[in-house]
Design a protein around this motif. Structure first.
Motif, mmCIF file in Angstrom:
data_model
loop_
_atom_site.group_PDB
_atom_site.id
_atom_site.type_symbol
_atom_site.label_atom_id
_atom_site.label_comp_id
_atom_site.label_asym_id
_atom_site.label_seq_id
_atom_site.Cartn_x
_atom_site.Cartn_y
_atom_site.Cartn_z
ATOM 1 N N ASP A 1 30.921 42.219 46.740
ATOM 2 C CA ASP A 1 29.997 41.645 45.767
ATOM 3 C C ASP A 1 28.803 42.569 45.581
ATOM 4 N N GLY A 2 28.463 42.872 44.354
ATOM 5 C CA GLY A 2 27.322 43.722 44.048
ATOM 6 C C GLY A 2 27.581 45.207 44.210
ATOM 7 N N LYS B 1 38.671 41.902 42.527
ATOM 8 C CA LYS B 1 38.790 43.289 42.086
ATOM 9 C C LYS B 1 39.005 44.165 43.309
ATOM 10 N N PHE B 2 39.798 45.215 43.145
ATOM 11 C CA PHE B 2 40.134 46.120 44.241
ATOM 12 C C PHE B 2 39.755 47.549 43.875
#
Length: 133
Positions: A66-67, A3-4
Protein backbone atom coordinates in the motif's frame (compact mmCIF):
# COMPACT_ATOMS: atom_id res chain seq x y z
CA UNK A 1 -7.96 -6.65 -7.02
CA UNK A 2 -4.38 -6.98 -5.71
CA UNK A 3 -1.48 -5.63 -7.73
CA UNK A 4 1.83 -7.46 -8.13
CA UNK A 5 5.34 -6.33 -8.98
CA UNK A 6 6.96 -8.64 -11.56
CA UNK A 7 10.73 -8.56 -12.19
CA UNK A 8 12.53 -9.57 -15.35
CA UNK A 9 16.16 -9.67 -16.39
CA UNK A 10 17.43 -8.39 -19.74
CA UNK A 11 20.33 -9.64 -21.78
CA UNK A 12 22.80 -6.79 -21.97
CA UNK A 13 26.38 -5.74 -22.60
CA UNK A 14 27.98 -3.54 -19.94
CA UNK A 15 30.93 -1.57 -21.29
CA UNK A 16 34.26 -0.97 -19.53
CA UNK A 17 37.41 0.94 -20.47
CA UNK A 18 41.08 0.71 -19.61
CA UNK A 19 44.16 2.67 -20.63
CA UNK A 20 46.95 0.73 -22.34
CA UNK A 21 50.27 2.05 -23.55
CA UNK A 22 50.98 0.59 -27.00
CA UNK A 23 52.46 1.50 -30.38
CA UNK A 24 49.33 0.69 -32.43
CA UNK A 25 45.61 0.10 -31.87
CA UNK A 26 46.11 -3.55 -32.81
CA UNK A 27 48.82 -3.96 -30.17
CA UNK A 28 46.61 -2.28 -27.54
CA UNK A 29 43.73 -4.63 -28.44
CA UNK A 30 46.03 -7.66 -28.23
CA UNK A 31 47.41 -6.60 -24.85
CA UNK A 32 43.91 -6.01 -23.45
CA UNK A 33 42.77 -9.48 -24.54
CA UNK A 34 45.84 -11.16 -23.03
CA UNK A 35 45.36 -13.27 -19.91
CA UNK A 36 48.45 -11.55 -18.56
CA UNK A 37 46.92 -8.05 -18.68
CA UNK A 38 46.27 -6.94 -15.10
CA UNK A 39 45.26 -3.32 -15.67
CA UNK A 40 42.15 -1.80 -14.13
CA UNK A 41 38.91 -1.88 -16.12
CA UNK A 42 36.53 1.01 -15.33
CA UNK A 43 32.77 0.91 -15.91
CA UNK A 44 31.68 3.51 -18.49
CA UNK A 45 28.04 3.50 -17.39
CA UNK A 46 26.96 2.55 -20.90
CA UNK A 47 24.78 -0.56 -21.10
CA UNK A 48 23.34 -1.92 -24.32
CA UNK A 49 20.17 -3.95 -23.72
CA UNK A 50 18.55 -6.51 -26.00
CA UNK A 51 14.92 -7.55 -26.46
CA UNK A 52 15.42 -10.99 -24.91
CA UNK A 53 14.32 -11.16 -21.28
CA UNK A 54 13.41 -13.72 -18.64
CA UNK A 55 11.01 -13.37 -15.70
CA UNK A 56 12.63 -14.51 -12.45
CA UNK A 57 10.94 -17.81 -11.57
CA UNK A 58 11.73 -17.74 -7.83
CA UNK A 59 11.57 -14.22 -6.49
CA UNK A 60 10.31 -12.33 -9.52
CA UNK A 61 6.76 -11.64 -8.27
CA UNK A 62 5.70 -9.90 -5.08
CA UNK A 63 2.64 -8.04 -3.82
CA UNK A 64 2.71 -4.27 -4.31
CA UNK A 65 2.62 -2.67 -0.83
CA UNK A 66 0.00 0.00 0.00
CA UNK A 67 1.35 3.42 -0.96
CA UNK A 68 4.37 1.90 -2.78
CA UNK A 69 5.36 3.35 -6.15
CA UNK A 70 7.55 1.52 -8.65
CA UNK A 71 9.88 3.87 -10.49
CA UNK A 72 12.65 3.32 -13.00
CA UNK A 73 16.18 4.01 -11.81
CA UNK A 74 18.09 6.76 -13.54
CA UNK A 75 21.68 5.83 -14.30
CA UNK A 76 24.28 8.56 -14.09
CA UNK A 77 27.86 8.22 -15.17
CA UNK A 78 29.95 10.49 -12.96
CA UNK A 79 33.58 10.71 -11.99
CA UNK A 80 34.67 10.17 -8.39
CA UNK A 81 35.05 13.95 -7.97
CA UNK A 82 31.50 14.55 -9.28
CA UNK A 83 30.13 11.79 -7.02
CA UNK A 84 31.77 13.42 -4.00
CA UNK A 85 30.26 16.81 -4.92
CA UNK A 86 26.80 15.23 -5.25
CA UNK A 87 27.21 13.52 -1.86
CA UNK A 88 28.24 16.81 -0.26
CA UNK A 89 25.16 18.49 -1.76
CA UNK A 90 22.89 15.73 -0.49
CA UNK A 91 24.37 16.00 3.00
CA UNK A 92 23.84 19.79 2.98
CA UNK A 93 20.24 19.25 1.89
CA UNK A 94 19.80 16.69 4.67
CA UNK A 95 21.09 19.21 7.25
CA UNK A 96 18.81 21.97 5.93
CA UNK A 97 15.78 19.67 6.12
CA UNK A 98 16.66 18.57 9.66
CA UNK A 99 17.03 22.24 10.75
CA UNK A 100 13.88 23.29 8.91
CA UNK A 101 15.65 26.13 7.10
CA UNK A 102 15.55 24.93 3.49
CA UNK A 103 15.37 27.63 0.84
CA UNK A 104 12.09 27.60 -1.17
CA UNK A 105 14.05 27.30 -4.43
CA UNK A 106 15.66 24.08 -3.14
CA UNK A 107 12.27 22.77 -2.02
CA UNK A 108 11.03 23.32 -5.55
CA UNK A 109 13.92 21.27 -6.96
CA UNK A 110 13.56 18.57 -4.26
CA UNK A 111 9.86 18.08 -5.01
CA UNK A 112 10.02 18.70 -8.79
CA UNK A 113 7.76 21.74 -8.32
CA UNK A 114 5.38 19.81 -6.07
CA UNK A 115 5.11 16.68 -8.24
CA UNK A 116 6.04 14.55 -5.20
CA UNK A 117 6.90 15.02 -1.52
CA UNK A 118 10.67 14.80 -1.98
CA UNK A 119 13.08 12.81 0.14
CA UNK A 120 13.31 13.33 3.89
CA UNK A 121 16.54 13.18 5.92
CA UNK A 122 16.34 9.39 6.49
CA UNK A 123 15.82 8.61 2.80
CA UNK A 124 18.61 11.03 1.84
CA UNK A 125 20.88 9.17 4.24
CA UNK A 126 19.95 5.84 2.62
CA UNK A 127 20.60 7.32 -0.83
CA UNK A 128 24.03 8.59 0.25
CA UNK A 129 24.89 5.12 1.54
CA UNK A 130 23.89 3.57 -1.81
CA UNK A 131 25.92 6.12 -3.77
CA UNK A 132 28.98 5.91 -1.52
CA UNK A 133 30.12 2.42 -2.47
Amino acid sequence: MPKFVVSKGHDAFAYYETVIEADTPEQARSLARSVHYDGEWLATGYVQEFDDFEIDELGGVRLLEDGEAVEAFVSLAVTAEERDAALAGLRLLQLALARGDIDPALTSILTNDGAHAGLGPARIDALCERINV
